[in-house]
Design a protein around this motif. Sequence first.
Motif, PDB file in Angstrom:
ATOM      1  N   UNK A  52      -0.431  14.662  -4.858  1.00 19.10           N
ATOM      2  CA  UNK A  52       1.042  14.337  -5.527  1.00 19.10           C
ATOM      3  C   UNK A  52       0.540  13.345  -6.740  1.00 19.10           C
ATOM      4  N   UNK A  53      -0.440  13.452  -7.218  1.00 18.83           N
ATOM      5  CA  UNK A  53      -0.689  12.554  -8.523  1.00 18.83           C
ATOM      6  C   UNK A  53       0.382  12.719  -9.622  1.00 18.83           C
ATOM      7  N   UNK A  54       0.812  13.852  -9.758  1.00 22.17           N
ATOM      8  CA  UNK A  54       1.685  14.181 -10.871  1.00 22.17           C
ATOM      9  C   UNK A  54       3.088  13.577 -10.649  1.00 22.17           C
ATOM     10  N   UNK A  59      -3.636  -4.468  -2.944  1.00 23.69           N
ATOM     11  CA  UNK A  59      -3.133  -3.421  -2.172  1.00 23.69           C
ATOM     12  C   UNK A  59      -2.957  -2.151  -3.048  1.00 23.69           C
ATOM     13  N   UNK A  60      -2.230  -2.237  -3.914  1.00 23.87           N
ATOM     14  CA  UNK A  60      -1.548  -0.779  -4.424  1.00 23.87           C
ATOM     15  C   UNK A  60      -2.927  -0.474  -5.418  1.00 23.87           C
ATOM     16  N   UNK A  61      -3.839  -1.173  -5.911  1.00 21.54           N
ATOM     17  CA  UNK A  61      -4.906  -0.475  -6.600  1.00 21.54           C
ATOM     18  C   UNK A  61      -5.592   0.358  -5.723  1.00 21.54           C
ATOM     19  N   UNK A  62      -5.626  -0.015  -4.663  1.00 23.08           N
ATOM     20  CA  UNK A  62      -6.395   0.879  -3.606  1.00 23.08           C
ATOM     21  C   UNK A  62      -5.814   2.520  -3.269  1.00 23.08           C
ATOM     22  N   UNK A  63      -4.457   2.176  -3.250  1.00 24.15           N
ATOM     23  CA  UNK A  63      -3.742   3.635  -3.132  1.00 24.15           C
ATOM     24  C   UNK A  63      -3.834   4.443  -4.567  1.00 24.15           C
ATOM     25  N   UNK A  64      -3.641   3.668  -5.389  1.00 23.53           N
ATOM     26  CA  UNK A  64      -3.859   4.505  -6.825  1.00 23.53           C
ATOM     27  C   UNK A  64      -5.235   5.127  -6.811  1.00 23.53           C
ATOM     28  N   UNK A  65      -6.303   4.503  -6.622  1.00 26.22           N
ATOM     29  CA  UNK A  65      -7.587   5.266  -6.666  1.00 26.22           C
ATOM     30  C   UNK A  65      -7.600   6.336  -5.671  1.00 26.22           C
ATOM     31  N   UNK A  66      -6.973   6.131  -4.413  1.00 25.56           N
ATOM     32  CA  UNK A  66      -6.925   7.288  -3.622  1.00 25.56           C
ATOM     33  C   UNK A  66      -6.218   8.520  -4.085  1.00 25.56           C
ATOM     34  N   UNK A  67      -5.154   8.305  -4.780  1.00 29.65           N
ATOM     35  CA  UNK A  67      -3.901   9.240  -5.577  1.00 29.65           C
ATOM     36  C   UNK A  67      -4.764   9.969  -6.574  1.00 29.65           C
ATOM     37  N   UNK A 109       0.924  -1.187  -0.014  1.00 31.76           N
ATOM     38  CA  UNK A 109      -0.014  -0.033  -0.051  1.00 31.76           C
ATOM     39  C   UNK A 109       0.652   1.431   0.129  1.00 31.76           C
ATOM     40  N   UNK A 110       2.023   1.177  -0.661  1.00 26.59           N
ATOM     41  CA  UNK A 110       2.899   2.379  -0.627  1.00 26.59           C
ATOM     42  C   UNK A 110       3.832   2.563   0.476  1.00 26.59           C
ATOM     43  N   UNK A 111       4.465   1.562   1.112  1.00 31.97           N
ATOM     44  CA  UNK A 111       5.268   1.551   2.073  1.00 31.97           C
ATOM     45  C   UNK A 111       6.803   0.875   1.575  1.00 31.97           C
ATOM     46  N   UNK A 112       7.918   1.575   1.860  1.00 29.50           N
ATOM     47  CA  UNK A 112       7.801   2.950   2.399  1.00 29.50           C
ATOM     48  C   UNK A 112       7.996   3.965   1.597  1.00 29.50           C
ATOM     49  N   UNK A 113       7.741   3.736  -0.072  1.00 24.24           N
ATOM     50  CA  UNK A 113       7.825   4.872  -0.941  1.00 24.24           C
ATOM     51  C   UNK A 113       7.263   6.016  -0.806  1.00 24.24           C
ATOM     52  N   UNK A 114       5.747   5.797  -0.420  1.00 22.39           N
ATOM     53  CA  UNK A 114       4.788   6.902  -0.309  1.00 22.39           C
ATOM     54  C   UNK A 114       5.312   8.073   0.431  1.00 22.39           C
ATOM     55  N   UNK A 115       6.138   7.654   1.627  1.00 28.30           N
ATOM     56  CA  UNK A 115       6.342   8.649   2.481  1.00 28.30           C
ATOM     57  C   UNK A 115       7.331   9.548   1.886  1.00 28.30           C
ATOM     58  N   UNK A 116       7.777   9.428   0.789  1.00 26.07           N
ATOM     59  CA  UNK A 116       8.949  10.424   0.314  1.00 26.07           C
ATOM     60  C   UNK A 116       7.791  11.622  -0.410  1.00 26.07           C
ATOM     61  N   UNK A 117       6.731  11.351  -0.528  1.00 27.43           N
ATOM     62  CA  UNK A 117       5.801  12.182  -1.151  1.00 27.43           C
ATOM     63  C   UNK A 117       5.101  13.264  -0.026  1.00 27.43           C
ATOM     64  N   UNK A 118       5.432  12.973   1.134  1.00 32.39           N
ATOM     65  CA  UNK A 118       4.887  13.993   2.064  1.00 32.39           C
ATOM     66  C   UNK A 118       5.743  15.119   2.441  1.00 32.39           C
ATOM     67  N   UNK A 119       7.119  14.975   1.779  1.00 36.40           N
ATOM     68  CA  UNK A 119       8.186  16.087   1.879  1.00 36.40           C
ATOM     69  C   UNK A 119       7.716  17.310   0.787  1.00 36.40           C
ATOM     70  N   UNK A 120       7.956  18.414   1.058  1.00 37.31           N
ATOM     71  CA  UNK A 120       7.805  19.312   0.017  1.00 37.31           C
ATOM     72  C   UNK A 120       8.732  19.623  -0.952  1.00 37.31           C
ATOM     73  N   UNK A 121       9.634  18.848  -0.956  1.00 36.77           N
ATOM     74  CA  UNK A 121      10.520  18.419  -2.140  1.00 36.77           C
ATOM     75  C   UNK A 121      10.693  16.829  -2.393  1.00 36.77           C
TER      76      UNK A 121
END
Length: 247
Positions: free
Chosen positions: A130-132, A114-122, A89-101
């Motif tokens: 952070x979709x782009x 798991x991953x399709x649920x995260x894609x739908x939320x994004x 579901x995006x661990x650990x990678x998605x946590x890079x996205x919460x940074x402003x850079x």
Amino acid sequence: MSELKIKLAVKKLIPKFYAELEDELNWELLENYFHFLKKENERGGFFSRKDSERILDRHILDSLVFCWKLKQSGFVSRETVVADIGTGPGLPGFLFMVWKTAPFLYLVDSQKRKLALLESEVRDGSLDAVSERIEFVYARAEELEAEFDLICTRAMVPYPYVAEVATLLVKQNGYLCPFLAQEFPDKLVEKEVLMNNGFILKKEIPIPELDFVGKRHIKILQKTSKPRLGFPREWKEIVKETKSKNG
């Protein structure tokens, strides 16, 4: 849990992290990701019943500090193209996205549950900010034809054999950075596996800030050459060896 409560939890558990980086994070996005994991846990089968009570400290903060260490050490910037293999579901990678850079991120997993649920939320939900900068890839890592600046992984394949699975995905002079708990006991086997697949152990980063969940560290493996003839092997051969070396 509100944004304020998450801030207070971070401040309590990782005071150094909070003091240094309070202004560097998108706290609203972090809160939304936490609520996504809680909301979809049962449907996605993200965590065990025991772990579902500790999503914040054992999974989100755990991964957030991992991402912080890589950024702090200069291995990840906004220009870095990162792939998280076996991301679930995006661990650990998605946590890079919460940074402003945030870097540009590919989330890779062969299991869509798991991953399709995260894609739908994004794409259509609370994480669309952070979709782009995210791509979702439904494929086995060893079958993916692409190269990245840096590969991260949390629990995909036992170390050091993850180096064999990931070697063709890492650019020349790029990095593989597995997030690990226990040290691999046989240093000779570790060195052989890395050499066979074109890696050197460039650095190890301890993470004492996470002692509240157990020992954690990062291996920084640099791809300095092509794999030796005969490597990487077929998936079934890698699995067979991981089982023989790990019990």
